[in-house]
Design a protein around this motif. Structure first.
Motif, PDB file in Angstrom:
ATOM      1  N   GLN B  19       5.251  31.033 -85.452  1.00 38.52           N
ATOM      2  CA  GLN B  19       6.663  30.690 -85.467  1.00 38.52           C
ATOM      3  C   GLN B  19       7.421  31.842 -86.118  1.00 38.52           C
ATOM      4  N   LEU B  23      12.074  29.881 -83.884  1.00 42.95           N
ATOM      5  CA  LEU B  23      11.454  30.114 -82.575  1.00 42.95           C
ATOM      6  C   LEU B  23       9.939  29.964 -82.660  1.00 42.95           C
ATOM      7  N   ALA B  25       6.937  31.019 -80.971  1.00 40.91           N
ATOM      8  CA  ALA B  25       6.548  32.000 -79.949  1.00 40.91           C
ATOM      9  C   ALA B  25       5.236  31.627 -79.295  1.00 40.91           C
ATOM     10  N   GLY B  46       8.415  37.399 -72.869  1.00 43.45           N
ATOM     11  CA  GLY B  46       8.804  36.438 -73.903  1.00 43.45           C
ATOM     12  C   GLY B  46       7.968  35.161 -73.892  1.00 43.45           C
ATOM     13  N   GLY B  48       4.932  34.879 -74.861  1.00 45.09           N
ATOM     14  CA  GLY B  48       4.077  34.821 -76.066  1.00 45.09           C
ATOM     15  C   GLY B  48       2.778  35.602 -75.944  1.00 45.09           C
ATOM     16  N   THR B  51       2.298  38.253 -78.679  1.00 48.49           N
ATOM     17  CA  THR B  51       2.127  37.592 -79.984  1.00 48.49           C
ATOM     18  C   THR B  51       0.690  37.083 -80.124  1.00 48.49           C
ATOM     19  N   ASN B 217       6.560  29.556 -72.277  1.00 49.18           N
ATOM     20  CA  ASN B 217       7.198  29.140 -73.539  1.00 49.18           C
ATOM     21  C   ASN B 217       6.182  28.937 -74.664  1.00 49.18           C
ATOM     22  N   GLY B 218       5.222  29.859 -74.759  1.00 47.44           N
ATOM     23  CA  GLY B 218       4.264  29.815 -75.861  1.00 47.44           C
ATOM     24  C   GLY B 218       3.110  28.851 -75.677  1.00 47.44           C
ATOM     25  N   THR B 256      13.315  39.177 -74.349  1.00 42.74           N
ATOM     26  CA  THR B 256      14.409  39.508 -75.243  1.00 42.74           C
ATOM     27  C   THR B 256      14.836  40.948 -74.991  1.00 42.74           C
TER      28      THR B 256
END
Lengths: 256, 271
Positions: B19, B23, B25, B46, B48, B51, B217-218, B256
Motif C-alpha cells: 500500500q 493506494l 498497489a 499501473g 502492480g 511493485t 488493479n493489484g 501514472t
C-alpha cells in the motif's frame, strides 16, 4: 570486514575509472578556488580589514578555500546519486548481496579521492601565490586524512538529502540553500573571534569549522589548530559515523 | 509453512500486499512459480507488476503478507534472497560510462566471486550473450539490444536460480527483441533457470512464458498457460483477447505520469 573492504573497493574503483575517463568536473571545480584565492584573497589582503594574527590573509584563507572546495564538490554528490537512481544503477546495486554500508562507504571514499585531487590543485595555486606551506610528509598525510574525512562527511550528508528529496530539481534548490550558509557560518574566510555570538555558536556546531581548523594547523606555516587536533578529528570522525549510519539506512529507500 | 510445497517452488507468495498511502498497489496476491519455469506477470501500466517484482527482489518491503524466493523469506533473509536471484530492471541499469567488461567486473565483485571465477564467468557470460567483441567498448556506444544482453549477462554472472526481468524488451526493435528472447530461452534450456518476467507485450508472453498471471488493479485475475487461457475464451481467441478480458480492457490507457515517463525514458535510451 574483508567482504566490506572488497565491496567498498569495487565501488571506489568504478568511481575512479569514471573520474579519470572524464576529468571535466575536477577541472571546472578548480576554477572557483582560483577566483577565491587570486581575486577575493588578494583584495581582502590589501584591505587588511580582517585580523588573522601571525598569518597573512592569503595563508589564513587557503585552508578555508580547500574546505570550501571539498564542501561544494561533495554536497552535490547527491545529484549523481539521484542520476544513478533515475538510470536504475541504484536498483542494480541494491539487488546485489553487497552490504548497504559498503556501498555507501565506497561512495564516501570515492568522494574523498575527488577531494584529494582538489587539494592538489589548491596546494599548487597556493604555492604559486607564495603562501608558505607545510610540506613535511606527516603534515601532508594528516591533510589528506582531513580531506578524506571532510569529503566523506559532506558526501554522505548529500546522499541523505538525495534519499529524502529524490529529484534533481528539489536537490538543486536544497543544495544551493545549504552550501553558502555552511560556508559563511564557519571560520573559512574570517576567524571565529570576529563573529557575533549567535553566529559563533552556529559555527561551532558546523563540522566545516573543525575541518578548517585542522587544515589551518596542518597546511600553512605558522598556522595552528585553535580547538586542538584531538577535538577536530574526534568531531569529524563522530559526524562522519552519524552521517554514515543515517545514509546506510536511507540509501535503500532510493529504489522504492 | 508447508516445506514439501515450498521446497519445490522457486517463488511463493501469500497475501502479498503493498500500500502507498491510500493506494493499494498490490492486493493480497498468491503466486506459485516452479523451478525451471518462465512465468509471466502481465497487466496494464499501473497494474502492480513492478511493485510485485520490487517486493520479491527485496527492494521494497511488503505492507502485509509473506513471500519466499528460492526458499528464503524476503523479510527475514533478504541477503540469501539476493544471492539466489538476478534482476534486470525496467530502467537501463548498465553504466554507460563504463565498458561492458567493467560493468560485469563490478557485478562479479559485489557478488563475491573470486578472481579466477570472475575471469571465467565474465568470459562465459560475454560469449553466451554474443558480446565478446564489444567487451572493452563503452556501454554508451552499445545498441539497445546489446545493453539488454549485457544486463542479462550481469544478472546471470553469479548463476542465480531465479531471474527477475521487469519489461526487458521495452523500447527494443523487433530484431533486438527476438535476440533477447533467444537468450532467455537458452538460459532456461542450458541452465534450467527460473524466470519471472513482466510484460504487456502479448507476443512476448506467448513466445516465452510457460504460465502467466494477469494482474488487474493489484489483484491476480487469472493464472494459466497461454494456450489454455486462449482456449478458455474460444477457438479463435488470441492473447490480446485474453488480456483485454482479464485486464479490464485497458491495454494502453493506464499508468501514472511517472510510469509512462519512465517507460519512455527507457525506450529513448535503448532506441
Amino acid at each position: 570486514m574483508k567482504r566490506f573492504a572488497r565491496e567498498s573497493a569495487a565501488i571506489v574503483e568504478v568511481e575512479l575509472i569514471k573520474l579519470v575517463r572524464d576529468p571535466t568536473e575536477i577541472i571546472s571545480r578548480a576554477i572557483q578556488p582560483v577566483l577565491w584565492l587570486v581575486v577575493f584573497g588578494q583584495v581582502l589582503a590589501q584591505a587588511r580589514g580582517i585580523q588573522t594574527g601571525q598569518l597573512s590573509y592569503l595563508a589564513f584563507i587557503t585552508p578555508g578555500i580547500l574546505a570550501q572546495s571539498i564542501l561544494f564538490s561533495a554536497i552535490f554528490y547527491g545529484i549523481a546519486i539521484i542520476w544513478e537512481r533515475d538510470l536504475g544503477v541504484v536498483h542494480k546495486l541494491l539487488v546485489s548481496p553487497a552490504k548497504r554500508s559498503s556501498l555507501v562507504f565506497g561512495k564516501a571514499v570515492a568522494a574523498g579521492f575527488r577531494g584529494i585531487l582538489q587539494a592538489t590543485v589548491i596546494y599548487l595555486i597556493a604555492f604559486l601565490m607564495h603562501v608558505s606551506l607545510k610540506l613535511e610528509p606527516i603534515a601532508i598525510g594528516a591533510v589528506l586524512v582531513s580531506v578524506m574525512l571532510g569529503s566523506g562527511i559532506f558526501a554522505t550528508f548529500s546522499l541523505i538529502i538525495a534519499c529524502i528529496v529524490k529529484t534533481r530539481e528539489r536537490f538543486m534548490g536544497i543544495g544551493q540553500l545549504l552550501t553558502m550558509p555552511l560556508f559563511f557560518a564557519s571560520n573559512a574566510i574570517y576567524p571565529l573571534d570576529l563573529m557575533p555570538d549567535w553566529l559563533r555558536i552556529i559555527a561551532l556546531l558546523n563540522p566545516l569549522t573543525y575541518l578548517i581548523d585542522a587544515l589551518r594547523g596542518l597546511m600553512v606555516t605558522g598556522g595552528a589548530s585553535i580547538h586542538g587536533y584531538a577535538v577536530d578529528f574526534s568531531v569529524m570522525i563522530a559526524v562522519f559515523a552519524v552521517m554514515l549510519f543515517i545514509a546506510v539506512r536511507l540509501y535503500p529507500t532510493l529504489a522504492e | 509453512m508447508n516445506n514439501d510445497i515450498s521446497d519445490k517452488l522457486a517463488i511463493k507468495t501469500s497475501e502479498l500486499t503493498r500500500q502507498f498511502g491510500n493506494l493499494i498497489a498490490v492486493d493480497h496476491i498468491e503466486l506459485r512459480v516452479s523451478y525451471g519455469e518462465i512465468f509471466g506477470l502481465l497487466g496494464a501500466n499501473g497494474a502492480g507488476k513492478s511493485t510485485v517484482i520490487k517486493m520479491l527482489t527485496t527492494l521494497l518491503p511488503p505492507t502485509i503478507g509473506f513471500a519466499e524466493v528460492g526458499g528464503f523469506d524476503i523479510i527475514k533473509s533478504p541477503g540469501d534472497v539476493r544471492r539466489s536471484i538476478g534482476y534486470v530492471s525496467q530502467l537501463v541499469s548498465a553504466d554507460g560510462t563504463l565498458t561492458g567488461f567493467e560493468n560485469l567486473r563490478l557485478s562479479a565483485k559485489l557478488y563475491g566471486l573470486t578472481s579466477t571465477e570472475r575471469a571465467e564467468r565474465i568470459n562465459d557470460a560475454l560469449n553466451f550473450m554474443g558480446l565478446i567483441d564489444s567487451a572493452h567498448k563503452l556501454v554508451k556506444t552499445y545498441s539497445g539490444g546489446m545493453i539488454r544482453r549485457l544486463e542479462l549477462a550481469q544478472a546471470m554472472l553469479h548463476r542465480p536460480a531465479i531471474l527477475f526481468l521487469d519489461e526487458p524488451t521495452i523500447g527494443l526493435d523487433p530484431v533486438a527483441r527476438h535476440m533477447v528472447w533467444d537468450r532467455l530461452l537458452n538460459l532456461k534450456r542450458d541452465y534450467g533457470m527460473t524466470v519471472l518476467i513482466t510484460t504487456h507485450d502479448m507476443e512476448e508472453a506467448e513466445a516465452l512464458c510457460d504460465r502467466l498471471a494477469i494482474l488487474h488493479n493489484g489483484r491476480i485475475s487469472v493464472v494459466g498457460a497461454p494456450a489454455e487461457l486462449c482456449a478458455e475464451l474460444g477457438a479463435s481467441a488470441t492473447m490480446d483477447d485474453v488480456f483485454i478480458h482479464y485486464a479490464g480492457g485497458s491495454i494502453h490507457e493506464g499508468g501514472t505520469f511517472g510510469e509512462v515517463s519512465q517507460a519512455r525514458r527507457t525506450a529513448q535510451r535503448l532506441g
